[in-house]
Every structure is written in structure tokens, then in C-alpha cells.
Enzyme design. Structure first.
Site, short mmCIF file in Angstrom:
data_model
loop_
_atom_site.label_atom_id
_atom_site.label_comp_id
_atom_site.label_asym_id
_atom_site.label_seq_id
_atom_site.Cartn_x
_atom_site.Cartn_y
_atom_site.Cartn_z
N ILE A 114 0.86 -1.18 0.00
CA ILE A 114 0.00 0.00 0.00
C ILE A 114 0.90 1.23 0.00
O ILE A 114 1.77 1.36 0.86
CB ILE A 114 -0.93 0.02 1.24
CG1 ILE A 114 -1.51 -1.38 1.49
CG2 ILE A 114 -2.01 1.07 1.06
CD1 ILE A 114 -2.30 -1.96 0.33
N PRO A 116 1.57 5.66 -0.68
CA PRO A 116 0.93 6.95 -0.43
C PRO A 116 1.00 7.90 -1.62
O PRO A 116 1.73 7.64 -2.59
CB PRO A 116 1.74 7.51 0.74
CG PRO A 116 3.13 7.03 0.42
CD PRO A 116 2.97 5.66 -0.22
N THR A 118 2.13 10.99 -1.08
CA THR A 118 3.24 11.89 -0.77
C THR A 118 4.56 11.41 -1.35
O THR A 118 5.39 12.22 -1.77
CB THR A 118 3.39 12.04 0.75
OG1 THR A 118 3.39 10.73 1.34
CG2 THR A 118 2.25 12.86 1.34
N ASN A 119 4.81 10.12 -1.36
CA ASN A 119 6.04 9.54 -1.89
C ASN A 119 5.68 8.40 -2.84
O ASN A 119 6.03 7.24 -2.59
CB ASN A 119 6.93 9.01 -0.76
CG ASN A 119 7.13 10.01 0.35
OD1 ASN A 119 7.63 11.10 0.14
ND2 ASN A 119 6.70 9.65 1.55
N GLY A 199 -2.48 6.74 5.29
CA GLY A 199 -3.18 7.37 6.40
C GLY A 199 -3.44 6.41 7.54
O GLY A 199 -3.34 5.19 7.41
N GLY A 217 2.76 4.84 10.85
CA GLY A 217 1.80 5.83 11.31
C GLY A 217 2.34 7.24 11.16
O GLY A 217 3.39 7.47 10.55
N CYS A 250 7.37 11.76 6.38
CA CYS A 250 6.79 11.71 7.73
C CYS A 250 7.83 11.89 8.83
O CYS A 250 7.47 12.14 9.98
CB CYS A 250 6.02 10.41 7.93
SG CYS A 250 7.01 8.93 7.62
N GLU A 339 0.84 16.67 13.34
CA GLU A 339 1.66 16.51 12.14
C GLU A 339 1.15 17.40 11.02
O GLU A 339 -0.05 17.49 10.79
CB GLU A 339 1.66 15.05 11.68
CG GLU A 339 2.57 14.79 10.50
CD GLU A 339 2.45 13.36 9.98
OE1 GLU A 339 3.49 12.74 9.69
OE2 GLU A 339 1.32 12.86 9.85
N LEU A 418 9.40 3.48 7.62
CA LEU A 418 10.03 3.71 8.92
C LEU A 418 9.05 3.27 9.99
O LEU A 418 8.16 4.02 10.39
CB LEU A 418 10.39 5.19 9.08
CG LEU A 418 11.13 5.84 7.91
CD1 LEU A 418 11.41 7.31 8.22
CD2 LEU A 418 12.42 5.11 7.58
#
Length: 503
Positions: A114, A116, A118-119, A199, A217, A250, A339, A418
Site C-alpha cells: 500500500i 501513499p 506523498t512519496n 493514512g 503511522g 513523515c 503533524e 520507517l
């Protein structure tokens, strides 16, 4: 129409998982030489496409910067490839001659990956390569707003891998991802393991799927500038890290925590490096733009500070790199204390490192437990106190948090997953590598006979070993004593050994 799309997505998940599972059974028989040849080909193909994939990602997602996404793509290919090149993942991977233990690697099977928004490309490249290295198959469910670039990244490494000898179907990517399709992929019987980056709700779904999973997370990273720090260097690193790909990693810093004795110096250094401090009215406007419904507004994620200021209706100097808000509390009543995946920082001032320690714990417990903390200090005793007491998996010391946590400027494993440890709800606190996608079997030979085992006397009754000990004691202490004296020594020794066995 939505129902039709869900049906298509679910069917695609099943088809890709079946094909990947069949391919994995073949790939599981590959030799180390075959694995290494395929991985090298995939690494080279991904690295060669780093620029193109970065451009596609920015164009499709409208997040981040091309130059920084190129770096992330190279981290996920060339730098990762250098790190894992000599890693053994086939057959015997370790042998302890003294303990007579042989460790044997087995792949976990087919993985649901899965990824994201963002990256998008770097995460696909990274997960595909560590899956290939560990003789696993992987099927990706990309973020719906990053489908095209994610599928292209998967296609790039897949074609190179197959050309180098990997079986067809070893890497798959859903081009019609929906939440229903993603759930179908994660729970499908042919899928053995889940690598989830996304998410909070998606990561929770991965852990609730009934399959082994490693998830990531939120990372509400505090960075503490302690009074002994090289302030100019610390601030330069923080700005560099926070603006890297416009804050989409993150592990990027979310809050600056510093001490009153150096507050003026820190503030001045931040301003000199492109930070703009918001006044109370500007802070309110930024809060309303950055935070929506208790979470980060997707429209600000990966955007430049100047664009966020424009969205908030405030004017900032040309060249502003980061927006900073003075904060005094932690929690939902202080919207910017969570965040923020964009170049916006919270700023806290404390009296000493003890207060800083407690504040950082509060920030992590609010959002970011188990992830990362950064500290700039020359006081090793204070640094160790933070390392010992913080509920996090990574403490980045005197380095940019983003770059340090992913292994660019530290000795940590190069990674884009991470994990956050048990404190963050994960099964590991590591930067994920091919080793985390292996089952390690252990062949263990006997190194002592059961007759040699001596557990003492649990019942208080003396055993043969006890009597032998008494005799040895008598011979040592009384080689020339008379019978009465020997009996006295034996009696004293017997009582002592019996009292010891009862305890």
C-alpha cells in the site's frame, strides 16, 4: 458508477494476487546469484528513470518538488541497492559454529504493498526492490491520486526484473484502486503479508486484516535545540529537512523546541534562513487552512510555504521557506501541534532540558508515538536521557531529521518504510529491509547431553551432584581430620546446600 468501480477494483486485486502468487512460487526457488542479478537490473532501471518518475509524480499529485523526488527515487534504488548488495537472502544466511545454529531464509510469500500520494514513485521502487531481494512477489494498491506515476514505477522495475530472469507476474499494480479493492487485496487468501504506508485508517485496516503487517503511522517529530547546540548549523539542517520535498516525508520536523537562554539566537537564525514567524491573527488564518476536520488539509500537503501563505490570505516576504507559529499547548485545542506534511512548524520555548523532555513526550503521545525525534546538542548526557526516555524508534542527533531517519545522512538502513515499534502499533521499530520480509528457520544441533544438565534440587532433596560437592568440600578442607570432624563438616555442608536448593 462507484459500485462498478469497486467491483472492477476488487476483481483486479484478485487477479493480480493470483498471478503474483503463482510467480512467487517459482521465484522462491531462485538462487542467490539469480536474485542478485534481477535486483541489480531493477535497481538500475529505477535509478535511470528517477528524473522521469519524479516529474510524473509532481505533475499528477501537485505535491513536492521534482529535484527532491529525484533524490527519494535514488534513495529507493541506487542507495538501497548499494546497502543490500551483499545481503544474503537465499538458503543459509548465517551460521554460528560455537552454538551450532544454522539460519535459513524463507520468503514470506505474496505481499500487498500500500503506497501513499506523498512519496508515490519512491515507495513503489523501494518496496518492489526489497520484495525481489527476499524472493517475494508484491502487488501494489497505490493512492488514487497517484495511480499513473505509481503504476509507471512498478512497470519500470517489473519489466527490468522479468528481462533479467524473474517470472512474469512477480510485480503487479492496481490501476483502479479503491478502498474496497485495497481491502480485497489485503484479505485475499493468496496474500501473505502487508506493507502499508498511508493514512491512519488505512494502516489500521492493514493491521485488522488478519495478515501479518508492517505499517507506518504519523510522525509528529519534535526537534530539540539544546543550549549547547551549534545553533546556526542546527537551524540550517532543520530548514533543509523541513523544506525537503515540501515536508512530505513523515520523518520531517514538525516542532522546534528550544530553551529560553538561547531563544533569541534561535529565532534570529531561523529568520536568517528563510523562516517567517506568524503573528496571532496570521496564525489563526494558517490554522484554518492547514487543519481541516481534525487532520491535515490535503490541499496544503507538499505545498511551498509561500503558496500556503497565499491560501491563508497573508503576505510573507519573497523567499520565505517555512512558516512558524508560536505554540503554548499540545492537543486538539492547539491545531498546529499535530503533524503537518508541509513547511509549517510549531515553536515552543522551555526553561531547561527536563521541560523539553516532557514536552517532546507530550507531542509524540498526541500524534507520532513510536516514530522519530531529532535533537541538536553537544551534551551527550542530555542526548542519552532523551534516547532512554522517549517513546520513539529513531533519535536523529545533529542531523536533518528527514535525511537522517531515512538513512541518507546516518548509518540507518536506507528505507521509505520507517516502522514505529510496538509503542506505535507495529511489529518492528526498524527501517524496513529485505530481512523483514523473510522467515528465518533455525537448524540447531545439540551442544550438551541432557545428563549434563544440573538444575539443583527444587524439592530440597539432595541429588548425586550435591553429595559429590560435599565430598569435594571435605577433601579440600579436611584431608587429615578424624572421623568425627569429617562428619561435622559433612553435616554443615549438607545443611548449607539444602537451604540453598530450597531458596
Amino acid at each position: 458508477m462507484g459500485i462498478d468501480k469497486d467491483l472492477i477494483s476488487r476483481q483486479q486485486a484478485r487477479d493480480l494476487a493470483k498471478k503474483a502468487s503463482a510467480a512467487q512460487k517459482i521465484w522462491a526457488q531462485a538462487s542467490q546469484e539469480e536474485v542478485d542479478r534481477v535486483v541489480e537490473a531493477a535497481v538500475k532501471a529505477g535509478a535511470d528513470a528517477a528524473q522521469k518518475l519524479a516529474e510524473m509524480a509532481v505533475e499528477e499529485t501537485c505535491m513536492g518538488t521534482v529535484q527532491d523526488k529525484v533524490v527519494k527515487n535514488l534513495l529507493a534504488t541506487k542507495i538501497l541497492g548499494d546497502y543490500i548488495r551483499d545481503m544474503r537472502t537465499v538458503g543459509v544466511v548465517n551460521e554460528d559454529q560455537e552454538k551450532k545454529i544454522v539460519e535459513i531464509a524463507e520468503p514470506v510469500g505474496t505481499i500487498a504493498g500500500i503506497t501513499p500520494t506523498t512519496n508515490p514513485t519512491s515507495t513503489v521502487l523501494y518496496k518492489a526492490i526489497i520484495a525481489l531481494k527476499s524472493r517475494n512477489a508484491i502487488v501494489f494498491s497505490p493512492h488514487p491520486r497517484a495511480v499513473r506515476c505509481s503504476c509507471e514505477a512498478a512497470r519500470t522495475v517489473y519489466e527490468a526484473a522479468v528481462k533479467a530472469g524473474a517470472p512474469e507476474g512477480i510485480i503487479g499494480c492496481m490501476d483502479t484502486p479503491t478502498m474496497e479493492g485495497t481491502r480485497e487485496l489485503m484479505t485475499y487468501p493468496d496474500v501473505s503479508f502487508i506493507l502499508a504506508t498511508g493514512g491512519t485508517s488505512l494502516v489500521h485496516a492493514a493491521y485488522s486484516s488478519g495478515k501479518p503487517a508492517i505499517g507506518v503511522g504519523p510522525g509528529n517529530v519534535p526537534v530539540y535545540i539544546e543550549r549547547t547546540a551549534d545553533v546556526e548549523k542546527a537551524v540550517r539542517y532543520i530548514i533543509l529537512s523541513k523544506t525537503f520535498d515540501n515536508g512530505t516525508v513523515c520523518a520531517s520536523e514538525q516542532h522546534v523546541v528550544t530553551e529560553r537562554v538561547i531563544e533569541d539566537v534561535v529565532v534570529e537564525a531561523l529568520k536568517e534562513n528563510g523562516a517567517y514567524f506568524l503573528d496571532s491573527s496570521e496564525k489563526k488564518k494558517v490554522e484554518e487552512v492547514v487543519v481541516r476536520n481534525g487532520g491535515v488539509n490535503p490541499k496544503v500537503v507538499g505545498q511551498a510555504a509561500t503558496k500556503i501563505a497565499e491560501m491563508a490570505g497573508i503576505k510573507v516576504p519573497v523567499g520565505t521557506k517555512v512558516l512558524i507559529a508560536n505554540l503554548s499547548q499540545v492537543g486538539p485545542h492547539e491545531p498546529l501541534s499535530g503533524e503537518k506534511l508541509c513547511p509549517v512548524l510549531g515553536f515552543y520555548t522551555v526553561d531547561n532540558w527536563v521541560e523539553a523532555c516532557e514536552l517532546c513526550i507530550s507531542l509524540l503521545q498526541y500524534m507520532g508515538i513510536g516514530h522519530t525525534l531529532a535533537i541538536h546538542s553537544q551534551n551527550e548526557a542530555v542526548v542519552m536521557e532523551f534516547a532512554l526516555k522517549k517513546p520513539i524508534s529513531r533519535i536523529v542527533w545533529n542531523s536533518p531529521s528527514t535525511h537522517g531517519a531515512v538513512g541518507l545522512t546516518t548509518g540507518l538502513a536506507p528505507a521509505l518504510t520507517l516502522s514505529c515499534g510496538a509503542m506505535g502499533g507495529s511489529s518492528t521499530a526498524d527501517n524496513v529491509t529485505p530481512y523483514h520480509l523473510l522467515n528465518i528457520k533455525r537448524l540447531c544441533a545439540g551442544i550438551k547431553d541432557p545428563e549434563e544438565l544440573n538444575f539443583g534440587s527444587a524439592t530440597g532433596t539432595l541429588q548425586r551432584q550435591d553429595l559429590e560437592a560435599i565430598v569435594r568440600e571435605v577433601l579440600r578442607r579436611s584431608p587429615d581430620k578424624c572421623l568425627q570432624e569429617v562428619e561435622s563438616i559433612v553435616w554443615e555442608t549438607w545443611k548449607r546446600l539444602q537451604e540453598s536448593s530450597v531458596k
